[in-house]
Design a protein around this motif. Sequence first.
Motif, PDB file in Angstrom:
ATOM      1  N   ALA A 154      32.415  32.633  33.076  1.00  6.63           N
ATOM      2  CA  ALA A 154      32.925  32.414  34.568  1.00  6.63           C
ATOM      3  C   ALA A 154      33.724  33.672  34.977  1.00  6.63           C
ATOM      4  O   ALA A 154      33.150  34.196  36.035  1.00  6.63           O
ATOM      5  N   GLU A 155      34.597  34.209  34.331  1.00  2.87           N
ATOM      6  CA  GLU A 155      35.335  35.313  35.011  1.00  2.87           C
ATOM      7  C   GLU A 155      34.175  36.412  35.155  1.00  2.87           C
ATOM      8  O   GLU A 155      34.393  37.444  36.017  1.00  2.87           O
ATOM      9  N   ARG A 156      33.792  36.594  34.023  1.00  2.00           N
ATOM     10  CA  ARG A 156      32.493  37.813  34.006  1.00  2.00           C
ATOM     11  C   ARG A 156      31.511  37.712  35.108  1.00  2.00           C
ATOM     12  O   ARG A 156      31.369  38.878  35.833  1.00  2.00           O
ATOM     13  N   GLN A 178      45.001  36.829  42.717  1.00  2.00           N
ATOM     14  CA  GLN A 178      45.523  36.097  43.943  1.00  2.00           C
ATOM     15  C   GLN A 178      44.700  34.583  44.007  1.00  2.00           C
ATOM     16  O   GLN A 178      45.318  33.553  44.196  1.00  2.00           O
ATOM     17  N   TYR A 179      43.484  34.350  43.778  1.00  2.00           N
ATOM     18  CA  TYR A 179      42.514  33.216  44.170  1.00  2.00           C
ATOM     19  C   TYR A 179      42.328  32.482  42.889  1.00  2.00           C
ATOM     20  O   TYR A 179      41.640  31.468  42.929  1.00  2.00           O
ATOM     21  N   GLY A 180      42.185  33.367  41.656  1.00  2.00           N
ATOM     22  CA  GLY A 180      41.598  32.682  40.653  1.00  2.00           C
ATOM     23  C   GLY A 180      40.048  32.353  40.584  1.00  2.00           C
ATOM     24  O   GLY A 180      39.376  33.370  41.237  1.00  2.00           O
ATOM     25  N   ALA A 181      39.697  31.255  40.140  1.00  2.00           N
ATOM     26  CA  ALA A 181      38.261  30.763  40.009  1.00  2.00           C
ATOM     27  C   ALA A 181      37.979  30.501  41.709  1.00  2.00           C
ATOM     28  O   ALA A 181      36.572  30.569  41.811  1.00  2.00           O
ATOM     29  N   VAL A 186      36.398  31.993  48.460  1.00  2.00           N
ATOM     30  CA  VAL A 186      37.303  32.661  49.636  1.00  2.00           C
ATOM     31  C   VAL A 186      36.467  33.786  49.921  1.00  2.00           C
ATOM     32  O   VAL A 186      36.352  33.810  51.258  1.00  2.00           O
ATOM     33  N   LEU A 187      35.859  34.622  49.438  1.00  2.00           N
ATOM     34  CA  LEU A 187      35.110  35.658  49.863  1.00  2.00           C
ATOM     35  C   LEU A 187      33.887  35.234  50.566  1.00  2.00           C
ATOM     36  O   LEU A 187      33.517  35.838  51.668  1.00  2.00           O
TER      37      LEU A 187
END
Length: 743
Positions: A154-156, A178-181, A186-187
């Motif tokens: 998921a991070e990748r 700042q926002y994690g997952a 947010v973007l």
Amino acid sequence: MPESHEPTALTGVVERIIFLNEENHYTIAEFRPDAAQGGAKPEPVTIVGALPGVECGETLHLTGEWTRHSQHGAQFKISSFKSELPAGVYGIRKYLGSGLVPGIGRVYANKIVDEFGTDTFRVLSEESGRLRDVAGIGRKRAAAIKQAWDGKRAERELYIFLQTYGVSPSQCVKLVKQYGAQAKAVLMTEPYRVAREIEGIGFKTADKIAINLGFANDAPPRLEAGILFAMETLQEEGHTAFGEEALRDLSAEMLDTSASLVTARIEALVATRQLVRHFPPSAADPLPGSGLLQLPVLDRAESKIAEVVARLRRVPSGLPPIKVEAALGWAEARAGFQFHELQRHAVRSALEHKVSVLTGGPGTGKTSTLRSLVSILKAKGVRVHLAAPTGRAAQRLAETTGGFASTIHRLLKYDPAVGFTSNESHPLATDFLIVDEVSMLDTRLASALLQAVPARAHLLLVGDTDQLPSVGPGNVLQDLITASRAPVTRLSVIFRQKGQSGIVVTAHAVNSGDAAPPPVAQTIEEVDTAGDLAFLAADSAEDCLRKVIRLCTEFIPRHYPRCDPVADVQVMAPMHKGVAGVANLNLQLQEALNGRGRGIRTQSGEFRPGDKVIQLRNNYDKNLFNGDIGTVTSVDPDAGAIKADFDGESHAFTRAEMGDMALAYAISIHKSQGSEYPVVIVPLLKAHFMMLQRNLLYTAITRGRNKVFIVGEPAAYAMAVRNGESKLRVTHLREKLAACAGS
């Protein structure tokens, strides 16, 4: 590889990660480029840069440039990258065995890959239950491996998504931190939010991402974010306020949209109190667009300054009775000389008025005036506090007055959790506060300081209005003087060395607009060692650089043997870039003055034992502040740490904290404000024309205590002196001062 600053592409496999900074993912890695068609297997190279989420074994497609490190040779500096999971068994073994998934070390990585081969990643993602077919992996370990693998995947995927939409690797790290997952969400929904909430990601970056995501050019969130960005940009230029019509036009041009759309969004921002609007007091029926706009934080700061000045002037003095003329006679006898009438007036004004201002150039008697005032106050048992914006200025104030002085941050006891602990509710335990170098005070720091002054105390503000204004927004000292909210004493008679000091005479000549340079030496051998100011000609940036280095390494050690070329000499340049700019001067002076010793490489350069360094931002945990200068005392490259001494206090720095430091063999003239150095060297070239102005040159010359060398072109000196128009700063403080005085 030769050094090249042209963008270059490089593809290959990460063989070994040499260093990884967990804070910002700055990575130094061994990288094996792909072989050319039918060619031999290339030798590994070193790559450096932010590589979030990357592990050994991955194939990377890099964009960047080749650079050459003085000790470590060729390096590829990464600007962007794309990654692919390894497809071959060798790469999969290296990837899994690198420790990225808790529960899978090298032994289990080999077992898993032996079992599933090139199908390993699909099994981990889709059929993780089959992990139990591998010897030694039971139900709990299989579940833990699956959970860790999914998190890593998921991070990748998040990093890949972010980079797809124009987010750089270092910005990816900040977004995820700042926002994690939730970073992707947010973007996708609020891309302009990141410009407000994440340091280092401004409006332009957020706008680029938003447009890539399909946001409309005239979308209200984009226009409002752009208007606020314009205000923040104006704040960086020193303004605390700006005309509504001018802001509208500036924002419309920047956003490539119509003025009418911007006007509508300004109204929305005012309605939601994200902007504060002021009309002229005389405007009973103000015209549209005639207001002055401010960000709320600066509006509040100015309001507090005005309120405190009005309160101090209104409340009676808490000083004991002082016979001023008798006290002045006592102080003259103690000093051993008769004061000039302007000096007597300054002391008289400070004792008789709750708020007063003392200003004047170098050599005009500010020091002896302050020393006498402090002596009188101490003799009367008055609690006197002395403060200045920087550590060096505070130290100099203490030495010259005989009192205890501290930085403003230390005086107000800054606590990172709550801010300044000395404030309006908990004022300072003082009867008389003297603040030096007030021209350096920006609006917010001045507001915090004034709020901590007790109502019955006196406040004396000391500064030189001809120096550069504060780095932060505002023009506090000048506004107080212009608004006539405090009596002002201007010292104008030169006393130092009976008027013969070259530093003092030249500074006053510059200030009066005399563009004729002091006598110019064409070679170093011709430089006069008797006076305290010398001008050494240089006909190019390269010649200027060579002569600055020769002054530091040959001339000063030979003619001034007690002068330490590192500790006592400060090179101050008008600009950061260029051959004779701060950045290159630091690299060349480091090599010339401290070229040996094992250092530690960071994003901001290499630090070696003995290096002169400057703190670039406030670090309240360490009690270090922007502009503090220290010396590296030890380096531990293996641990990624250094120790540095600042004013006798030793501090340890991790590699992440070193991003807030830089070499300080050379600094900008702006960074020198409030400081004084035994020897100052000022490179001055026509190539610096963007920065050449009278108050910049005046500030540079007045930083020198014993000797000033100007190295460069007489024509550049004349350009600076003739450019006497300092950029006007728009503020609303004078109007607030007038309003509070009349209420």
